[in-house]
Motif scaffolding. Structure first.
Motif, PDB file in Angstrom:
ATOM      1  N   PRO A 333       0.832  -1.210   0.000  1.00 45.55           N
ATOM      2  CA  PRO A 333       0.000   0.000   0.000  1.00 45.55           C
ATOM      3  C   PRO A 333       0.859   1.250   0.000  1.00 45.55           C
ATOM      4  O   PRO A 333       1.994   1.244   0.489  1.00 45.55           O
ATOM      5  CB  PRO A 333      -0.778  -0.114   1.321  1.00 45.55           C
ATOM      6  N   THR A 334       0.313   2.324  -0.576  1.00 41.29           N
ATOM      7  CA  THR A 334       1.013   3.593  -0.604  1.00 41.29           C
ATOM      8  C   THR A 334      -0.006   4.720  -0.516  1.00 41.29           C
ATOM      9  O   THR A 334      -1.211   4.479  -0.432  1.00 41.29           O
ATOM     10  CB  THR A 334       1.869   3.715  -1.874  1.00 41.29           C
ATOM     11  N   ASN A 335       0.481   5.944  -0.530  1.00 40.31           N
ATOM     12  CA  ASN A 335      -0.381   7.123  -0.543  1.00 40.31           C
ATOM     13  C   ASN A 335      -0.410   7.643  -1.974  1.00 40.31           C
ATOM     14  O   ASN A 335       0.557   8.249  -2.440  1.00 40.31           O
ATOM     15  CB  ASN A 335       0.171   8.182   0.416  1.00 40.31           C
ATOM     16  N   LEU A 336      -1.483   7.395  -2.682  1.00 38.66           N
ATOM     17  CA  LEU A 336      -1.535   7.733  -4.104  1.00 38.66           C
ATOM     18  C   LEU A 336      -1.668   9.228  -4.356  1.00 38.66           C
ATOM     19  O   LEU A 336      -1.547   9.674  -5.489  1.00 38.66           O
ATOM     20  CB  LEU A 336      -2.673   6.959  -4.772  1.00 38.66           C
ATOM     21  N   ASP A 337      -1.911  10.007  -3.304  1.00 38.75           N
ATOM     22  CA  ASP A 337      -1.862  11.457  -3.465  1.00 38.75           C
ATOM     23  C   ASP A 337      -0.425  11.943  -3.629  1.00 38.75           C
ATOM     24  O   ASP A 337      -0.134  12.796  -4.459  1.00 38.75           O
ATOM     25  CB  ASP A 337      -2.497  12.159  -2.254  1.00 38.75           C
ATOM     26  N   THR A 338       0.469  11.417  -2.809  1.00 40.65           N
ATOM     27  CA  THR A 338       1.855  11.881  -2.797  1.00 40.65           C
ATOM     28  C   THR A 338       2.815  10.942  -3.517  1.00 40.65           C
ATOM     29  O   THR A 338       3.956  11.305  -3.804  1.00 40.65           O
ATOM     30  CB  THR A 338       2.343  12.065  -1.342  1.00 40.65           C
ATOM     31  N   ASP A 339       2.352   9.727  -3.824  1.00 43.48           N
ATOM     32  CA  ASP A 339       3.182   8.731  -4.509  1.00 43.48           C
ATOM     33  C   ASP A 339       2.406   8.184  -5.706  1.00 43.48           C
ATOM     34  O   ASP A 339       2.068   7.007  -5.756  1.00 43.48           O
ATOM     35  CB  ASP A 339       3.532   7.607  -3.519  1.00 43.48           C
ATOM     36  N   PRO A 340       2.104   9.055  -6.674  1.00 44.28           N
ATOM     37  CA  PRO A 340       1.218   8.657  -7.769  1.00 44.28           C
ATOM     38  C   PRO A 340       1.888   7.692  -8.734  1.00 44.28           C
ATOM     39  O   PRO A 340       3.124   7.629  -8.822  1.00 44.28           O
ATOM     40  CB  PRO A 340       0.900   9.990  -8.457  1.00 44.28           C
ATOM     41  N   PRO A 341       1.078   6.942  -9.486  1.00 40.61           N
ATOM     42  CA  PRO A 341       1.627   5.980 -10.451  1.00 40.61           C
ATOM     43  C   PRO A 341       2.005   6.659 -11.757  1.00 40.61           C
ATOM     44  O   PRO A 341       1.428   6.409 -12.806  1.00 40.61           O
ATOM     45  CB  PRO A 341       0.471   4.994 -10.638  1.00 40.61           C
ATOM     46  N   LEU A 342       2.971   7.555 -11.707  1.00 45.48           N
ATOM     47  CA  LEU A 342       3.380   8.291 -12.898  1.00 45.48           C
ATOM     48  C   LEU A 342       4.044   7.354 -13.903  1.00 45.48           C
ATOM     49  O   LEU A 342       4.889   6.543 -13.553  1.00 45.48           O
ATOM     50  CB  LEU A 342       4.346   9.415 -12.515  1.00 45.48           C
ATOM     51  N   GLY A 343       3.629   7.465 -15.164  1.00 44.82           N
ATOM     52  CA  GLY A 343       4.216   6.639 -16.201  1.00 44.82           C
ATOM     53  C   GLY A 343       3.703   5.220 -16.231  1.00 44.82           C
ATOM     54  O   GLY A 343       4.235   4.376 -16.948  1.00 44.82           O
ATOM     55  N   GLY A 344       2.690   4.906 -15.480  1.00 43.00           N
ATOM     56  CA  GLY A 344       2.147   3.549 -15.447  1.00 43.00           C
ATOM     57  C   GLY A 344       1.061   3.448 -14.415  1.00 43.00           C
ATOM     58  O   GLY A 344       0.425   4.429 -14.054  1.00 43.00           O
TER      59      GLY A 344
END
Length: 380
Positions: A333-344
């Motif tokens: 799990p991660t924080n998708l606000d601050t650790d977004p799936p950029l490039g994928g």
């Protein structure tokens, strides 16, 4: 044909069609009020009453609906107290306005910003209004549905999705876990593990607005979860075309619940209305089995190992084996606000960060800084 490891050449739209063309045998699901377009329809009051008489029978039927059945069902009136739904909706709107003002926004399977998305809505609502959270999740039927698929000890996360007027449909997909991985990654998992993946999460959606067909309710392909190669197939044009030709949609009323197997091919629909915002609270319920027995502080492990790893001349396979043992290899799990799936679809893993550091010969100080930033971004 290799039945343990699949590749894309083994996929067949004809086989997929055979799976998806099954007809629902409604008599096998006696608690259902009816069925529509191969989707089972349950009434909340009937399920609650049946659970009082034989809770295990209800759990069993709902589980079968998601496994050997069509893989999807609707619960009408999941929320009889619409005030609790509306109160949460008001908080959702506040969060969306605040996050839009700060430049946030991202999405899976759709262009960022084209629709509304709140990551980790569960925590954000709890922090803003504890009573709203309590009123919303004090729903024994929701808890029973969760348990029917993933058993006790589950963990809920929630992401709000809005399809705004003119909003475009998502591309069809399968969902978390393997639905978020590239085909290269999926192909490395033995087929039994790919099948297992669908039993680790339950996908749900609570309607926070009326959802007529033109507003873009979820497109669904009943029985598609039973196609074993689906985690490799959903990106292929032939399977996308099949989905677009055969997917169905059902209108929902505010307070209804839609639940489906995460391996079911699905996608948010087009909102062709001029003024209707379709809002759903997406629930992702995870099995307790997706956890290790011991808690390891991987940051301490990596900071201890990095100086020695820089000095050692290991073969590539040896190095990769050490990285696999020392660092976390999963994006979530991660924080998708601050650790977004950029490039994928997935953020960088701890293992990928360590590999990058070794290849680029970072200093120990720089590695410490980047590892600390990686941890910070993943905190909620």
């Amino acid at each position: 044909m290799n039945t343990i490891y699949l590749n894309e050449e083994q996929l067949s739209v004809d086989e997929f069609n055979s799976v998806c063309q099954q007809s629902l045998q409604q008599q096998a699901f006696p608690l259902a009020q009816g069925a529509e377009r191969n989707v089972l329809i349950y009434q909340a009051d009937s399920l609650i009453s049946a659970a009082h008489d034989d809770r295990q029978a209800v759990l069993s039927e709902l589980h079968r609906a998601l496994s050997s059945g069509p893989g999807v069902f609707v619960v009408k009136g999941l929320y009889r107290d619409l005030a609790a739904v509306d109160r949460s909706s008001q908080i959702f709107e506040e969060i969306l306005r605040d996050e839009a003002a700060s430049g946030g926004g991202g999405d899976h399977f759709a262009k960022a910003g084209s629709n509304g998305r709140i990551w980790n809505a569960l925590q954000k609502v709890a922090e803003r209004d504890a009573d709203a959270f309590i009123d919303y999740y004090a729903n024994p039927l929701l808890a029973l549905i969760c348990e029917s698929w993933v058993g006790p000890g589950y963990e809920i996360t929630a992401q709000v999705n809005q399809v705004r007027p003119g909003g475009k449909a998502q591309q069809p997909h399968r969902d978390y876990h393997l639905g978020f991985q590239s085909n290269d990654v999926v192909a490395r998992f033995p087929l039994p593990l790919q099948i297992l993946s669908q039993y680790l999460t339950l996908q749900g959606a609570v309607a926070h607005s009326e959802m007529p067909l033109e507003s873009g309710p979820t497109q669904l392909l009943p029985f598609s979860h039973q196609y074993q190669g689906g985690y490799l197939a959903w990106r292929q044009p032939a399977f996308i075309e099949y989905f677009q030709q055969h997917a169905i949609q059902l209108p929902l009323s505010k307070g209804d619940g839609l639940f489906f197997n995460p391996a079911l091919f699905h996608a948010a629909g087009n909102n062709t209305t001029a003024d209707h915002i379709r809002t759903a609270n997406l629930l992702q319920v995870s099995s307790s089995f997706g956890k290790t027995m011991e808690k390891v502080n991987h940051v301490k492990v990596l900071l201890s190992l990095y100086p020695a790893l820089r000095q050692r001349q290991l073969e590539t396979e040896q190095r990769n084996a050490v990285i696999a043992a020392a660092a976390e290899g999963y994006s979530f799990p991660t924080n998708l606000d601050t650790d977004p799936p950029l490039g994928g679809l997935v953020p960088q893993t701890q293992q990928a960060l360590l590999l990058q550091a070794l290849k680029e010969e970072w200093t120990e100080v720089h590695f410490d800084q980047q590892l600390s930033e990686h941890v910070r971004k993943r905190q909620a």
